[in-house]
Write a protein that holds these residues in place. Structure first.
Motif, PDB file in Angstrom:
ATOM      1  N   GLY A 198      -2.954   4.447   1.288  1.00 54.01           N
ATOM      2  CA  GLY A 198      -3.521   3.168   1.727  1.00 54.01           C
ATOM      3  C   GLY A 198      -4.007   2.458   0.488  1.00 54.01           C
ATOM      4  O   GLY A 198      -4.573   1.487   0.442  1.00 54.01           O
ATOM      5  N   THR A 199      -3.646   2.990  -0.819  1.00 56.93           N
ATOM      6  CA  THR A 199      -4.077   2.188  -1.855  1.00 56.93           C
ATOM      7  C   THR A 199      -3.135   0.900  -2.230  1.00 56.93           C
ATOM      8  O   THR A 199      -1.820   1.049  -2.410  1.00 56.93           O
ATOM      9  CB  THR A 199      -4.140   3.112  -3.234  1.00 56.93           C
ATOM     10  OG1 THR A 199      -4.872   4.313  -2.939  1.00 56.93           O
ATOM     11  CG2 THR A 199      -4.538   2.474  -4.516  1.00 56.93           C
ATOM     12  N   GLU A 200      -3.829  -0.120  -2.651  1.00 57.74           N
ATOM     13  CA  GLU A 200      -2.879  -1.284  -2.730  1.00 57.74           C
ATOM     14  C   GLU A 200      -2.322  -1.170  -4.153  1.00 57.74           C
ATOM     15  O   GLU A 200      -3.155  -0.753  -5.398  1.00 57.74           O
ATOM     16  CB  GLU A 200      -3.683  -2.537  -2.724  1.00 57.74           C
ATOM     17  CG  GLU A 200      -2.908  -3.423  -2.292  1.00 57.74           C
ATOM     18  CD  GLU A 200      -4.100  -4.948  -1.915  1.00 57.74           C
ATOM     19  OE1 GLU A 200      -3.626  -5.532  -1.012  1.00 57.74           O
ATOM     20  OE2 GLU A 200      -4.907  -5.262  -2.705  1.00 57.74           O
ATOM     21  N   LYS A 256       0.916  -1.414   0.106  1.00 47.78           N
ATOM     22  CA  LYS A 256       0.016   0.015  -0.012  1.00 47.78           C
ATOM     23  C   LYS A 256       0.871   1.191  -0.062  1.00 47.78           C
ATOM     24  O   LYS A 256       1.888   1.185   0.725  1.00 47.78           O
ATOM     25  CB  LYS A 256      -1.089  -0.138   1.131  1.00 47.78           C
ATOM     26  CG  LYS A 256      -2.020  -1.240   1.279  1.00 47.78           C
ATOM     27  CD  LYS A 256      -2.926  -1.120   2.485  1.00 47.78           C
ATOM     28  CE  LYS A 256      -3.889  -2.210   2.455  1.00 47.78           C
ATOM     29  NZ  LYS A 256      -4.797  -1.938   3.631  1.00 47.78           N
TER      30      LYS A 256
END
Length: 283
Positions: free
Chosen positions: A133-135, A129
């Motif tokens: 918080g983006t994967e 991430k």
């Protein structure tokens, strides 16, 4: 081949056919493979390398019994004190194969071979991430930046990352490209115009999850003899141009397979091997 082994190969093939690289990373990097190792007279054992169509390959598979059965085809025996079958995480075997330029012969698959592009995904890709918080899916190419005599710096270990966002295990949007370097020695790399904006990223400035990927990929490789290089290259992944010289553990495993490759067929119709050119079958 047991029904369980067949199902395992089919599941792998479906992900390859769908180009579902995020799921390959999640589900298969941690999968245990059983690889043939050889004692070459030194303190450590090394994975055995065999020749397949003039290409070096590790011999491994999900079923240790299938791996042992395959040994006889290569005139090797687990009863030999120098030969053993040991578990290894697929991502570690794939990382070494990708950097070396080797393949992986999948024992028990009726001739299946995992080749370059998928080995790079299995060995030199990871999911982490970012700060929001983006994967994302990170693919790496290993580099060694040259020394800078004017700045008085030695070679700098670095990685070229290609990064895509993941939504429902699918890659979406445009890819980003980063040059991430090890700044443990305080080295600062600048853009040609002298700015740092959008330039090379020091390891210390990326997230802890990204640092973990960087550190994983820079781990030492299996200590095979260094290949003789006939031309300069600044990337390790560009260097396996002489795989035949690169890394045969002992003369005993540097033999051509005794089998007839004519009898070897595709893993299964699910793999669509001829179309993909990713998991191939020897013919």
């Amino acid at each position: 081949m047991e029904e369980k082994s067949v199902a395992c190969i089919e599941e792998f093939g479906k992900l390859v056919a769908a180009k579902n690289y995020a799921s390959l990373v999640r589900e298969w990097q941690v999968h245990t493979f059983y690889a043939v190792f050889v004692n070459n007279g030194s303190e450590a054992e090394l994975p055995a390398l065999v020749e397949v169509h003039d290409h070096l390959a590790f011999l491994a598979g999900t079923d240790p019994e299938a791996v042992e059965a395959e040994l006889a085809e290569y005139r090797l025996s687990a009863g030999d004190g120098n030969i053993s079958i040991k578990p290894v995480a697929l991502k570690e075997l794939a990382r070494n194969a990708a950097v070396l330029g080797a393949w992986v012969v999948w024992a028990g698959s009726d001739g299946g071979v995992v080749v370059d592009s998928i080995l790079h995904i299995l060995g030199l890709a990871g999911i982490a991430k970012n700060e929001s918080g983006t994967e994302r899916l990170y693919r790496a190419k290993l580099l060694e930046l040259p020394a800078n005599d004017e700045m008085g710096t030695g070679p700098v270990m670095a990685q070229r990352w290609t990064i895509t966002t993941i939504v429902d295990d699918q890659e979406v949007g445009d890819a980003e490209s980063w040059l991430v370097y090890d700044d443990d020695d305080g080295v600062i790399l600048l853009n040609p115009d002298g700015s740092l904006r959008n330039g090379p990223k020091p390891r210390s400035t990326i997230t802890s999850a990204e640092q973990a990927l960087f550190d994983e990929w820079r781990q030492p490789l299996y200590p095979f003899p260094a290949p003789e290089q006939t031309e300069a290259s600044d990337t390790k992944t560009d260097k396996p141009g002489h795989p035949a010289q690169a890394a045969v553990a002992t003369p005993d495993v540097s033999i051509k397979a005794g089998r007839s490759f004519v009898r070897m067929t595709a893993l299964t119709s699910v793999l669509i091997i001829a179309v993909l050119g990713v998991v191939v079958s020897l013919q």
